[in-house]
Scaffold this active site. Structure first.
Site, PDB file in Angstrom:
ATOM      1  N   CYS A 164       0.826  -1.210   0.000  1.00 33.41           N
ATOM      2  CA  CYS A 164       0.000   0.000   0.000  1.00 33.41           C
ATOM      3  C   CYS A 164       0.861   1.261   0.000  1.00 33.41           C
ATOM      4  O   CYS A 164       1.607   1.511   0.949  1.00 33.41           O
ATOM      5  CB  CYS A 164      -0.916  -0.039   1.227  1.00 33.41           C
ATOM      6  N   CYS A 167       0.345   3.657   2.890  1.00 34.96           N
ATOM      7  CA  CYS A 167       0.967   3.112   4.101  1.00 34.96           C
ATOM      8  C   CYS A 167       2.451   3.458   4.133  1.00 34.96           C
ATOM      9  O   CYS A 167       2.996   3.850   5.168  1.00 34.96           O
ATOM     10  CB  CYS A 167       0.798   1.592   4.164  1.00 34.96           C
TER      11      CYS A 167
END
Length: 241
Positions: A164, A167
């Site tokens: 991600c 993230c």
């Protein structure tokens, strides 16, 4: 009668047009796709294989191999309320991924016609995929996780994944928060791919998700990226109470 039929036809066309406009999947040219990516309002997703990604990807893209046996499960950790800009090599796999996202309730999906091939043909920038040298917290049993929470007066949990991009964007912020609040609050990263039971238990939907626990009880939650200042203020509020 003729007038009534004309109005009826127009009404049908308007309804059909509205339905088409509200469709959660749109195929876009490379210029249209880039304009949306540059707006910064959504999440860019590359669904190619690791070997293909290693040759270069669109800057800022999350990477999730459509051939991964857990592709659909991982896909559901993405934020469904944000636009998703998806691409592959030539547009076929991304179109398939877009249909899967639609089936799973994503609000809006944009597919790049011609895939990254059209991006390269337009001589738009690429970035090299970085090697995953930094690993997230390994798997932890739900029992041990609950014990960690109970032993900490204050704990900030960062639910994330390695594929991600948002993230990864938050990693330096969380590392800085960990240093700043050392001894005052426990800061823990949980990889939801390695810890699906914990993710299910705490109803994590869309990464990154930040959850603040006070004496083992959830006190606050935020989905998506957030500034370091906002996190500091929220943690300090609990410390000073």
């Amino acid at each position: 009668m003729h007038s009534f039929l004309s109005r009826f036809t127009i009404t049908l066309l308007l309804v059909a047009g509205t339905a088409f406009a509200d469709s959660p999947i749109e195929d876009l040219s490379v210029n249209e796709f880039k304009a949306l990516v540059d707006s910064g309002e959504g999440i860019l997703l590359d669904v190619r294989t690791p070997k293909e990604v290693a040759q270069g990807k669109i800057p800022g893209a999350s990477v999730l191999n459509i051939y991964d046996e857990n592709f659909e499960r991982k896909l559901n950790f993405m934020q469904k309320d944000k636009p998703i800009y998806v691409y592959c090599r030539s547009g076929g796999r991304s179109s398939q991924a877009a249909k899967t996202m639609r089936k799973n309730g994503f609000s809006k999906v944009y597919n790049l016609l011609g895939g990254i091939g059209t991006w390269n043909k337009a001589e738009l920038p690429l970035e090299k995929a970085k090697s995953e040298s930094k690993k997230l917290t390994p798997s932890i049993s739900p029992k041990d996780f609950a014990q960690t929470l109970s032993q900490s007066r204050l704990a900030l949990i960062d639910f994330q994944t390695q594929w991600c991009a948002p993230c990864k964007q938050m990693e330096p912020v969380i590392d800085a928060i960990g240093t700043e609040f050392k001894g005052k609050a426990a800061i823990l990263k949980i990889d939801v791919d390695a810890n699906p039971e914990i993710a299910d238990q705490y109803e994590v939907q869309g990464v990154p998700v930040f959850v603040l626990f006070v004496k083992g009880e959830e006190k606050w939650r935020h989905s998506g990226t957030i500034s370091r200042k906002a996190l500091e203020e929220r943690i300090n509020r609990e410390i000073n109470d």
